[in-house]
Enzyme design. Structure first.
Site, mmCIF file in Angstrom:
data_model
loop_
_atom_site.group_PDB
_atom_site.id
_atom_site.type_symbol
_atom_site.label_atom_id
_atom_site.label_comp_id
_atom_site.label_asym_id
_atom_site.label_seq_id
_atom_site.Cartn_x
_atom_site.Cartn_y
_atom_site.Cartn_z
ATOM 1 N N TYR A 167 -3.750 3.096 9.594
ATOM 2 C CA TYR A 167 -2.391 3.313 8.855
ATOM 3 C C TYR A 167 -1.943 4.820 8.500
ATOM 4 C CZ TYR A 167 -4.157 -1.059 6.729
ATOM 5 O OH TYR A 167 -4.333 -2.412 6.723
ATOM 6 N N HIS A 206 5.588 -2.813 6.693
ATOM 7 C CA HIS A 206 4.489 -2.676 6.970
ATOM 8 C C HIS A 206 4.163 -1.433 8.120
ATOM 9 C CE1 HIS A 206 3.472 -6.279 5.024
ATOM 10 N NE2 HIS A 206 4.559 -6.929 5.828
ATOM 11 N N PRO A 233 -0.927 -2.721 -3.204
ATOM 12 C CA PRO A 233 -2.230 -2.541 -3.410
ATOM 13 C C PRO A 233 -3.031 -1.522 -2.114
ATOM 14 C CG PRO A 233 -2.217 -4.925 -3.121
ATOM 15 C CD PRO A 233 -0.883 -4.531 -3.298
ATOM 16 N N ASN A 234 -3.877 -0.557 -2.557
ATOM 17 C CA ASN A 234 -4.767 0.142 -1.708
ATOM 18 C C ASN A 234 -3.775 1.192 -1.011
ATOM 19 O OD1 ASN A 234 -7.106 -1.011 -2.291
ATOM 20 N ND2 ASN A 234 -6.315 -2.878 -1.122
ATOM 21 N N ASN A 244 6.348 -2.714 0.577
ATOM 22 C CA ASN A 244 5.361 -3.104 1.518
ATOM 23 C C ASN A 244 4.102 -3.817 0.400
ATOM 24 O OD1 ASN A 244 2.912 -2.980 2.682
ATOM 25 N ND2 ASN A 244 3.082 -1.003 3.511
ATOM 26 N N ARG A 257 -7.699 5.989 3.797
ATOM 27 C CA ARG A 257 -7.950 4.557 4.110
ATOM 28 C C ARG A 257 -7.867 4.196 5.676
ATOM 29 N NH1 ARG A 257 -3.727 -0.188 2.561
ATOM 30 N NH2 ARG A 257 -5.544 -2.175 3.349
ATOM 31 N N GLU A 312 11.220 -5.804 4.015
ATOM 32 C CA GLU A 312 9.629 -5.723 3.944
ATOM 33 C C GLU A 312 8.983 -4.504 5.074
ATOM 34 O OE1 GLU A 312 7.989 -9.431 4.943
ATOM 35 O OE2 GLU A 312 6.027 -8.908 5.161
ATOM 36 N N ARG A 356 -2.751 -7.895 14.663
ATOM 37 C CA ARG A 356 -3.974 -7.579 14.159
ATOM 38 C C ARG A 356 -4.864 -9.032 13.702
ATOM 39 N NH1 ARG A 356 -3.566 -3.986 8.884
ATOM 40 N NH2 ARG A 356 -5.785 -3.764 9.265
ATOM 41 N N ALA A 367 -1.732 -6.161 1.031
ATOM 42 C CA ALA A 367 -2.502 -7.465 0.885
ATOM 43 C C ALA A 367 -1.617 -8.689 0.267
ATOM 44 C CB ALA A 367 -3.791 -7.348 0.590
HETATM 45 C C1 DQA Z 1 -0.126 -3.229 5.340
HETATM 46 C C2 DQA Z 1 -0.720 -4.534 6.039
HETATM 47 C C3 DQA Z 1 -1.378 -5.588 5.247
HETATM 48 O O1 DQA Z 1 -1.931 -6.480 6.248
HETATM 49 C C4 DQA Z 1 -2.604 -4.739 4.663
HETATM 50 O O2 DQA Z 1 -3.391 -5.836 3.772
HETATM 51 C C5 DQA Z 1 -2.229 -3.640 3.599
HETATM 52 C C6 DQA Z 1 -0.856 -2.761 4.496
HETATM 53 C C7 DQA Z 1 0.715 -2.433 6.223
HETATM 54 O O3 DQA Z 1 1.016 -1.549 5.566
HETATM 55 O O4 DQA Z 1 0.361 -2.259 7.440
HETATM 56 O O5 DQA Z 1 -2.811 -3.194 2.769
HETATM 57 O O6 DQA Z 1 0.949 -4.065 4.433
#
Ligand code: DQA
Length: 143
Positions: free
Chosen positions: A23, A98, A10-11, A72, A18, A96, A105, A75
Site C-alpha cells: 500500500y 484502490h 477500513p484500515n 476507496n 500497514r 472507485e 492479488r 475490504a
Molecule cells: C484496497 C484493496 C482492498 O482489497 C483491501 O481490502 C484494502 C485496500 C486498496 O486500496 O488497494 O483495504 O482497497
C-alpha cells in the site's frame, strides 16, 4: 465550486505502517494533504473522511453532500452490497480507487461490488490514484 467527497474505508487509517510493500509508505494524513493541494489546484472543493464502519460510510454517502464521490471502500469493496446500494441510491457519479492492483492479488479481491455502480475505477497506482481521480472528477463535473 463543485464539491468532491473523498471517502476512505477500513484500515486505511493505518497507511504508512500497514503492509507498506502493498500500500506504500505514505500515511493517510500525507495522502490527504496531497489530495487537498490537487483539489485546490483544480478548483474543486473537497471533503475527506475515513471510517472503519460500513454504517458510517453509508451515512456519509446517503447525506449526498457532494457532486461526485471518490471512494476507496477497502475490504468492503469485496463484501458490501449495502455500500453499492447507497451509491446507486444517491445517483451521483462515483470513482472507485484502490492503492493496490486488486486484479493481480488474491482471487477474492478481483470482485468488486462497487464497480458496476461506479463511473470508473483506478487500481494499482498507489496514492496517485486519488490525484488522477480528482482530475477525472474535474472533467466529469464540467462535461
Ligand atoms: C484496497 C484493496 C482492498 O482489497 C483491501 O481490502 C484494502 C485496500 C486498496 O486500496 O488497494 O483495504 O482497497
Amino acid at each position: 465550486m463543485p464539491k468532491v467527497q473523498v471517502l476512505h474505508g477500513p484500515n486505511l487509517n493505518l497507511l504508512g505502517t500497514r503492509e507498506p510493500g502493498v500500500y506504500g509508505t505514505k500515511t493517510l494524513a500525507e495522502i490527504d494533504a496531497l489530495i487537498r493541494v490537487e483539489a485546490g489546484r483544480l478548483g474543486l472543493e473537497v471533503a475527506i473522511a475515513q471510517s472503519n464502519s460500513e454504517a458510517e460510510m453509508i451515512g456519509i454517502i446517503q447525506k449526498a453532500d457532494f457532486d461526485l464521490l471518490i471512494i476507496n471502500p477497502a475490504a468492503f469493496t469485496h463484501t458490501s452490497v449495502a455500500i453499492r446500494d447507497a451509491i446507486a441510491a444517491v445517483g451521483k457519479p462515483a470513482i472507485e480507487v484502490h492503492l493496490s492492483n486488486i486484479h493481480n492479488r488474491e482471487d477474492f479481491r478481483r470482485h468488486s461490488y462497487i464497480a458496476p455502480v461506479a463511473t470508473g475505477q483506478i487500481s494499482g497506482l498507489g496514492y496517485q490514484g486519488y490525484l488522477l481521480a480528482l482530475r477525472a472528477a474535474k472533467g466529469i463535473l464540467e462535461s
